[in-house]
Motif scaffolding. Structure first.
Motif: not given
Length: 358
Positions: A247-260
């Motif tokens: 569940a935490l990974s789901v949230i963390s993964n959504t931030e990858v494109p934001k950081l790019f």
């Protein structure tokens, strides 16, 4: 201009998540977020020790090489794109993943290459955290049979059964913290962990080390303060450790494109293939101080979520161990280095499984 020349081999993520300072901040903050009184009583004057232990898997275990590196390094991440599923759709049964996807096409490479080894190519951070929770829970019967120290002499007796158990519990809690922290770092939930597939080559260390280094001396406090504002987080609701990590990974993964998007790239990275080799040129970008202005809130939020989940899992492990009165353990023994612990959730050849690194 920085260039890397690599053979065309399958390379899995091996970068440090958050760097030493980030892992330290997460684990120090988690100390003050636990809810079980008996555990809180023990941890309240040990944030520095927990921060140290949380860095052992990076700064000590990764230096051991051999089987420790072979089986330990891939336990720091989940490269979801390798098997072609969204994070939310990944099974929680690791052996099933090994069975179902070994020999299948590596969906991230998308060049016909098949997956040779799931633990190495896909990773296993969720199950690694679960392993340490289970190790602590398995101490239940021994704690029940052991008497806490009754005087100063017994408190300092490293061979007293209760003290040995309390020490092992504290060590496993700290080690567990590293892998929880890993999953709170967005780039440990993607096969494009260093941005080479998207023109952001080199972003991993830039984000977790260079940008994090821009924080003043209040990073621990900012993480703790933010964690206390997060109410009823969704990642604490699942029933099992693995499901919470997922569940935490789901949230963390959504931030990858934001950081790019926030990466201050002035010239994209390049990957060229020549004579069976990859020539990689890192992206050129503005200084970390520029990125810090926009990435700061994301970093604090990410670490705060990691600290909350870690405190929750520490509480869970403590309860499984029978809520021992570890506050009675007051030895000065300090875990400067810790033996490598082999993963126990997939098959490892007997000769390698017996290897112990110190």
């Amino acid at each position: 201009m920085f260039k890397l020349i690599l053979p065309l081999l399958l390379v899995s993520s091996s970068a440090f998540a958050w760097g030493g300072r980030g892992h330290d901040a997460i684990c120090r903050a988690a100390v003050f977020l636990v809810k079980e009184e008996g555990l809180k009583d023990y941890l309240r004057n040990k944030p520095q020790m927990m921060g140290h232990l949380c860095n052992i898997p990076d700064f000590y275990w990764k230096s051991l090489g051999g089987d420790a590196a072979k089986h330990g390094n891939p336990a720091h991440f989940i490269d979801i794109e390798v098997i072609g599923l969204k994070v939310a759709d990944i099974p929680t049964d690791y052996k099933k993943i090994v069975t179902d996807y070994t020999g299948k096409e590596n969906k991230f490479r998308n060049d016909g290459v098949t997956i040779k080894d799931i633990p190495t190519e896909f990773g296993s951070a969720w199950w690694r955290a679960d392993q340490f929770v289970n190790r602590i829970g398995a101490l239940n019967k021994e704690f029940a049979a052991a008497k806490p120290p009754a005087n100063f002499k017994e408190e300092q007796d490293e061979n007293l059964p209760f003290n040995k158990l309390a020490y092992q519990m504290a060590v496993d809690m700290g080690l567990m913290g590293h892998f929880v922290g890993d999953i709170s770092q967005p780039f440990h939930t993607t096969a494009d962990y260093d941005g080479w597939a998207t023109g952001h080559g080199g972003i991993h260390a830039f984000f977790e080390d260079a940008v994090v280094s821009e924080f003043d001396g209040d990073l621990d406090w900012l993480v703790l303060k933010q964690a206390r504002t997060i109410k009823n987080p969704s990642f604490l609701k699942p029933a099992t450790v693995i499901e919470k990590m997922k569940a935490l990974s789901v949230i963390s993964n959504t931030e990858v494109p934001k950081l790019f998007k926030l990466d201050p790239v002035t010239k994209p990275s390049e990957v060229k293939k020549e004579h069976g080799m990859e020539i990689r040129t890192k992206a050129e970008r503005k200084p970390a101080s520029v990125a810090f202005k926009t990435m700061k809130p994301i970093i604090v939020n990410d670490m705060a979520r990691g600290a909350l989940l870690l405190a929750n899992l520490w509480d869970e492990a403590y309860v499984k161990a029978g809520k021992p009165k570890i506050g009675a353990y007051k030895s000065y023994k300090y875990p400067f280095t810790v033996d490598f612990v082999m993963p126990d959730y997939y098959s490892i050849p007997a000769a390698e499984a017996k290897t112990e690194k110190k």
